[in-house]
Design a protein around this motif. Sequence first.
Motif, PDB file in Angstrom:
ATOM      1  N   LEU A   1       0.854  -1.185   0.000  1.00  0.00           N
ATOM      2  CA  LEU A   1       0.000   0.000   0.000  1.00  0.00           C
ATOM      3  C   LEU A   1       0.892   1.238   0.000  1.00  0.00           C
ATOM      4  CD1 LEU A   1      -2.903   1.252   0.427  1.00  0.00           C
ATOM      5  CD2 LEU A   1      -2.352   1.211   2.864  1.00  0.00           C
ATOM      6  N   ASN A   2       0.765   2.061  -1.042  1.00  0.00           N
ATOM      7  CA  ASN A   2       1.519   3.311  -1.145  1.00  0.00           C
ATOM      8  C   ASN A   2       0.633   4.458  -0.687  1.00  0.00           C
ATOM      9  OD1 ASN A   2       3.135   5.477  -1.830  1.00  0.00           O
ATOM     10  ND2 ASN A   2       2.764   5.311  -4.015  1.00  0.00           N
ATOM     11  N   THR A   3       0.964   5.071   0.433  1.00  0.00           N
ATOM     12  CA  THR A   3       0.168   6.176   0.950  1.00  0.00           C
ATOM     13  C   THR A   3       0.718   7.536   0.526  1.00  0.00           C
ATOM     14  OG1 THR A   3       1.425   6.264   3.011  1.00  0.00           O
ATOM     15  CG2 THR A   3      -0.524   4.830   2.965  1.00  0.00           C
TER      16      THR A   3
ATOM     17  N   ALA B   1       7.865   2.515  -7.539  1.00  0.00           N
ATOM     18  CA  ALA B   1       8.169   1.222  -8.160  1.00  0.00           C
ATOM     19  C   ALA B   1       8.745   0.304  -7.083  1.00  0.00           C
ATOM     20  CB  ALA B   1       9.167   1.391  -9.298  1.00  0.00           C
ATOM     21  N   ILE B   2       8.268  -0.945  -7.060  1.00  0.00           N
ATOM     22  CA  ILE B   2       8.786  -1.902  -6.081  1.00  0.00           C
ATOM     23  C   ILE B   2       9.342  -3.122  -6.796  1.00  0.00           C
ATOM     24  CG2 ILE B   2       7.250  -1.166  -4.227  1.00  0.00           C
ATOM     25  CD1 ILE B   2       5.658  -3.763  -4.731  1.00  0.00           C
ATOM     26  N   LYS B   3      10.332  -3.731  -6.164  1.00  0.00           N
ATOM     27  CA  LYS B   3      10.945  -4.955  -6.687  1.00  0.00           C
ATOM     28  C   LYS B   3      10.978  -5.971  -5.555  1.00  0.00           C
ATOM     29  CE  LYS B   3      14.718  -6.366  -9.611  1.00  0.00           C
ATOM     30  NZ  LYS B   3      15.808  -5.818 -10.425  1.00  0.00           N
ATOM     31  N   ILE B   4      10.519  -7.186  -5.840  1.00  0.00           N
ATOM     32  CA  ILE B   4      10.447  -8.248  -4.839  1.00  0.00           C
ATOM     33  C   ILE B   4      11.345  -9.385  -5.299  1.00  0.00           C
ATOM     34  CG2 ILE B   4       8.920  -9.895  -3.679  1.00  0.00           C
ATOM     35  CD1 ILE B   4       6.604  -7.939  -4.370  1.00  0.00           C
TER      36      ILE B   4
ATOM     37  N   LEU C   1       3.375   1.119  -8.165  1.00  0.00           N
ATOM     38  CA  LEU C   1       2.199   1.354  -7.326  1.00  0.00           C
ATOM     39  C   LEU C   1       1.710   2.775  -7.568  1.00  0.00           C
ATOM     40  CD1 LEU C   1       3.547  -0.059  -3.929  1.00  0.00           C
ATOM     41  CD2 LEU C   1       2.060  -1.218  -5.579  1.00  0.00           C
ATOM     42  N   PRO C   2       0.410   2.975  -7.722  1.00  0.00           N
ATOM     43  CA  PRO C   2      -0.094   4.336  -7.910  1.00  0.00           C
ATOM     44  C   PRO C   2       0.055   5.155  -6.624  1.00  0.00           C
ATOM     45  CG  PRO C   2      -1.905   2.784  -7.720  1.00  0.00           C
ATOM     46  CD  PRO C   2      -0.650   1.973  -7.739  1.00  0.00           C
TER      47      PRO C   2
ATOM     48  N   SER D   1       8.985   8.159  -7.658  1.00  0.00           N
ATOM     49  CA  SER D   1       9.162   8.907  -8.901  1.00  0.00           C
ATOM     50  C   SER D   1       9.651  10.323  -8.638  1.00  0.00           C
ATOM     51  CB  SER D   1       7.850   8.951  -9.689  1.00  0.00           C
ATOM     52  OG  SER D   1       6.868   9.659  -8.962  1.00  0.00           O
ATOM     53  N   ALA D   2       9.595  10.768  -7.394  1.00  0.00           N
ATOM     54  CA  ALA D   2      10.094  12.075  -6.977  1.00  0.00           C
ATOM     55  C   ALA D   2      10.586  11.941  -5.539  1.00  0.00           C
ATOM     56  CB  ALA D   2       8.986  13.124  -7.086  1.00  0.00           C
TER      57      ALA D   2
END
Length: 116
Positions: free
Chosen positions: A43-45, A51-54, A76-77, A100-101
């Motif tokens: 969950l991106n708050t 971007a995530i990498k698993i 993730l949005p 992204s920032a």
Amino acid sequence: MAVSSVLRPVGNSHAISVTATSSTALEVKAGYTNDQVNYVSVLNTGSVPVAIKIGDANVGAAVFPVASVTQGDYVLPASMTRPIILAAPAAPFYVRAIGSAAGPSIVYVSPVGDQS
């Protein structure tokens, strides 16, 4: 996993403070069960996409895709209100993230199990 599944928490939740530089690898363990854990809730708050990498203990840096240049990792949005469930390697697995920032964004990561 079926279209409609019952999920249960199977370990502690973690928070990653994400900036425009890839985070260090976060280890995710199954703490509540002896079952194999192959799913993760994310969950991106934050107000910027992440971007995530698993992967395993050697997971590389997370990267954003660049049009016609670079393939990237799962994005993730921003400002999510519900988590996304992703398949993951068997626990323990590792998660890295990049924003992204500058952000920062907080990404919550929780191991979950399919109970259906």
